[in-house]
Design an enzyme around this catalytic site. Structure first.
Site, PDB file in Angstrom:
ATOM      1  N   LYS A 129     123.075  65.473 102.928  1.00  0.00           N
ATOM      2  CA  LYS A 129     124.498  65.526 102.583  1.00  0.00           C
ATOM      3  C   LYS A 129     125.109  64.143 102.456  1.00  0.00           C
ATOM      4  O   LYS A 129     126.316  64.015 102.226  1.00  0.00           O
ATOM      5  CB  LYS A 129     125.254  66.312 103.657  1.00  0.00           C
ATOM      6  CG  LYS A 129     124.723  67.722 103.906  1.00  0.00           C
ATOM      7  CD  LYS A 129     125.441  68.358 105.091  1.00  0.00           C
ATOM      8  CE  LYS A 129     124.846  69.716 105.442  1.00  0.00           C
ATOM      9  NZ  LYS A 129     125.481  70.315 106.644  1.00  0.00           N
TER      10      LYS A 129
ATOM     11  N   HIS B 286     102.724  50.410 111.069  1.00  0.00           N
ATOM     12  CA  HIS B 286     102.422  51.697 111.690  1.00  0.00           C
ATOM     13  C   HIS B 286     101.783  51.396 113.050  1.00  0.00           C
ATOM     14  O   HIS B 286     100.584  51.593 113.250  1.00  0.00           O
ATOM     15  CB  HIS B 286     101.466  52.477 110.797  1.00  0.00           C
ATOM     16  CG  HIS B 286     101.389  53.953 111.086  1.00  0.00           C
ATOM     17  ND1 HIS B 286     101.882  54.511 112.246  1.00  0.00           N
ATOM     18  CD2 HIS B 286     100.863  54.977 110.370  1.00  0.00           C
ATOM     19  CE1 HIS B 286     101.666  55.817 112.220  1.00  0.00           C
ATOM     20  NE2 HIS B 286     101.054  56.119 111.093  1.00  0.00           N
TER      21      HIS B 286
ATOM     22  N   ARG C   7      99.055  64.322 110.981  1.00  0.00           N
ATOM     23  CA  ARG C   7      98.417  63.828 112.204  1.00  0.00           C
ATOM     24  C   ARG C   7      99.388  63.098 113.118  1.00  0.00           C
ATOM     25  O   ARG C   7      99.414  63.341 114.335  1.00  0.00           O
ATOM     26  CB  ARG C   7      97.256  62.880 111.852  1.00  0.00           C
ATOM     27  CG  ARG C   7      95.958  63.571 111.531  1.00  0.00           C
ATOM     28  CD  ARG C   7      95.184  62.790 110.489  1.00  0.00           C
ATOM     29  NE  ARG C   7      95.934  62.736 109.251  1.00  0.00           N
ATOM     30  CZ  ARG C   7      95.941  63.728 108.355  1.00  0.00           C
ATOM     31  NH1 ARG C   7      95.213  64.797 108.555  1.00  0.00           N
ATOM     32  NH2 ARG C   7      96.663  63.652 107.261  1.00  0.00           N
ATOM     33  N   THR C   8     100.190  62.195 112.559  1.00  0.00           N
ATOM     34  CA  THR C   8     101.071  61.397 113.412  1.00  0.00           C
ATOM     35  C   THR C   8     102.088  62.277 114.121  1.00  0.00           C
ATOM     36  O   THR C   8     102.265  62.195 115.343  1.00  0.00           O
ATOM     37  CB  THR C   8     101.786  60.316 112.580  1.00  0.00           C
ATOM     38  OG1 THR C   8     100.805  59.481 111.956  1.00  0.00           O
ATOM     39  CG2 THR C   8     102.687  59.465 113.453  1.00  0.00           C
TER      40      THR C   8
ATOM     41  N   ARG D 143     109.642  58.251 111.573  1.00  0.00           N
ATOM     42  CA  ARG D 143     108.973  57.781 110.351  1.00  0.00           C
ATOM     43  C   ARG D 143     109.991  57.778 109.227  1.00  0.00           C
ATOM     44  O   ARG D 143     110.773  58.723 109.080  1.00  0.00           O
ATOM     45  CB  ARG D 143     107.790  58.680 109.987  1.00  0.00           C
ATOM     46  CG  ARG D 143     107.232  58.368 108.591  1.00  0.00           C
ATOM     47  CD  ARG D 143     105.936  59.077 108.300  1.00  0.00           C
ATOM     48  NE  ARG D 143     104.839  58.498 109.075  1.00  0.00           N
ATOM     49  CZ  ARG D 143     103.559  58.819 108.887  1.00  0.00           C
ATOM     50  NH1 ARG D 143     103.218  59.706 107.968  1.00  0.00           N
ATOM     51  NH2 ARG D 143     102.624  58.248 109.627  1.00  0.00           N
TER      52      ARG D 143
END
Length: 304
Positions: A80, A129, A51-52, A101
Site C-alpha cells: 500500500k 548474506h 532454506r533461509t 531479507r
C-alpha cells in the site's frame, strides 16, 4: 542501533566467528533447548526464500520461541506504499528480534539504524548474506578440520552472488587462496578484489573451470546464475549454463575436497554429483539450523 545486530559479516571479528562456530557445534549436539521461552521473533522476507526462512523459523521453534512475520511482501502494508522505516518501527513494537531479507542493497543496515531491536540480515540484494556465511564457515570447518590456509574456488555468478561476497570478507582472518571462476559479465566486482588486495588475500581469476582448478581445490563453491538479478533476459540466457559440474569432473579431486552450494540449484550441479562423496551441499543446508541458532542467541544476548 542495537550492537547485537548482524548486518554484515564484517560486524564480527575472528574471535567471535570462532565462538559462534563452537556454539553451532553445541547446538548440533543438542538443538532442542528452551532458551527463547517468552521471546517473539519476526521474519520479514520482502524477497522469496525457502532454506533461509525455514531454517531461521525452525531455529526459533527449537529454541522455544515464537515466530511472526511474512514471506510475501505483497500481503503486507508495503504493497500500500508503507515505507520500510514505518514497517520496521511498527514491527519493533511486537518483537524481540527482526530477521529480514530485502531486495535492496543496504536495506538491512538502514533497518538497524531506525530501531533498537536487533536485526539479522538474511540477505540484502546482491550485497551480503552473513548468516549463510556462518553456516558456510561451519561446513568448511567440519569438512576440513580447519579454516586456515585453504584453497577455495568460487564458481558462477560472482557479480550478484551475495554469499560469495560475504565469504570472502569472513575468510580474511584465515589466510585463504581464492580462485574466482566466472565469465567477464559475472566476474567478481572490483570492490571485493580491492578488499582482497588490502587484506593480503591471494586470488586468481579464471574463465575456464579446468581440471587443474578442480583438482587443486579444498572447497568448490558453486553458485546459481540468478535470473532475478538480470534486467535483460537475453543476457541471462547467454550466461546461465556456462559453468556446470558433473561427477566425471571429480575423478582426480583431492580426497578432502567438498562441494558447497547455497541452494537452490538449477542445473549448475548435475544430479549425478549428489551421490559423490565430495558433495556436501545438503549437509551444508542442515548446518544452517545450528549456525542460525547461534546467531539468534548472539543477537538476544543469550549465553549458551
Amino acid at each position: 542501533m542495537n550492537t547485537n545486530s548482524l548486518v554484515s559479516i564484517s560486524d564480527i571479528g575472528r574471535d567471535e566467528i570462532l565462538r559462534l562456530l563452537d556454539t553451532a557445534r553445541q547446538f548440533e549436539e543438542n538443538p532442542n533447548r528452551r532458551l527463547l521461552e517468552g521471546r517473539v521473533v519476526a521474519t520479514l522476507f520482502f524477497e522469496p526464500s525457502t532454506r533461509t526462512r525455514l531454517s531461521f523459523e525452525t531455529a526459533v521453534n527449537r529454541l522455544g520461541g515464537r515466530v511472526i512475520g511474512f514471506s510475501d511482501a505483497n500481503t503486507t502494508s508495503s504493497s500500500k506504499g508503507e515505507t520500510l522505516k514505518d514497517t520496521i518501527k511498527m514491527v519493533s513494537n511486537y518483537v524481540d528480534l527482526i530477521i529480514m531479507r530485502h531486495y535492496l542493497e543496504g536495506a538491512a543496515r538502514y533497518a538497524s539504524e531506525v530501531t533498537d531491536v536487533p536485526i539479522i540480515n538474511a540477505g540484502d540484494g546482491a550485497n551480503q548474506h552473513p548468516s549463510q556465511t556462518m553456516l558456510d564457515l561451519y561446513s568448511i570447518y567440519k569438512t576440513q578440520g580447519t579454516l586456515e590456509n585453504l584453497t577455495i574456488t568460487l564458481v558462477g555468478d560472482l557479480k550478484y552472488g551475495r554469499t560469495v561476497h560475504s565469504l570472502i570478507m569472513a575468510m580474511r582472518y584465515f589466510n585463504p587462496t581464492f580462485r574466482f571462476v566466472a565469465c567477464s559479465e559475472l566476474g567478481m566486482p572490483k570492490e571485493y578484489k580491492v578488499f582482497c588486495d588490502e587484506n593480503g588475500i591471494k586470488y586468481t581469476e579464471h574463465t575456464d573451470f579446468s581440471p587443474e582448478v578442480i583438482n587443486s581445490s579444498d572447497i568448490i563453491y558453486m553458485t546459481r546464475v540468478q535470473r532475478e538479478r538480470f534486467a535483460d533476459i537475453m543476457e541471462y540466457e547467454r550466461v546461465k549454463d556456462l559453468y556446470n559440474l558433473n561427477s566425471a569432473m571429480l575423478t582426480d579431486a583431492r580426497p578432502n575436497m567438498r562441494i558447497l552450494h547455497p541452494l537452490p540449484r538449477v542445473n549448475e550441479i548435475a544430479q549425478d554429483v549428489d551421490d559423490n562423496p565430495h558433495a556436501y551441499y545438503f549437509e551444508q543446508a542442515r548446518n544452517g539450523l545450528y549456525a542460525r541458532q547461534a546467531l539468534i542467541c548472539r543477537a538476544l544476548g543469550i549465553e549458551v
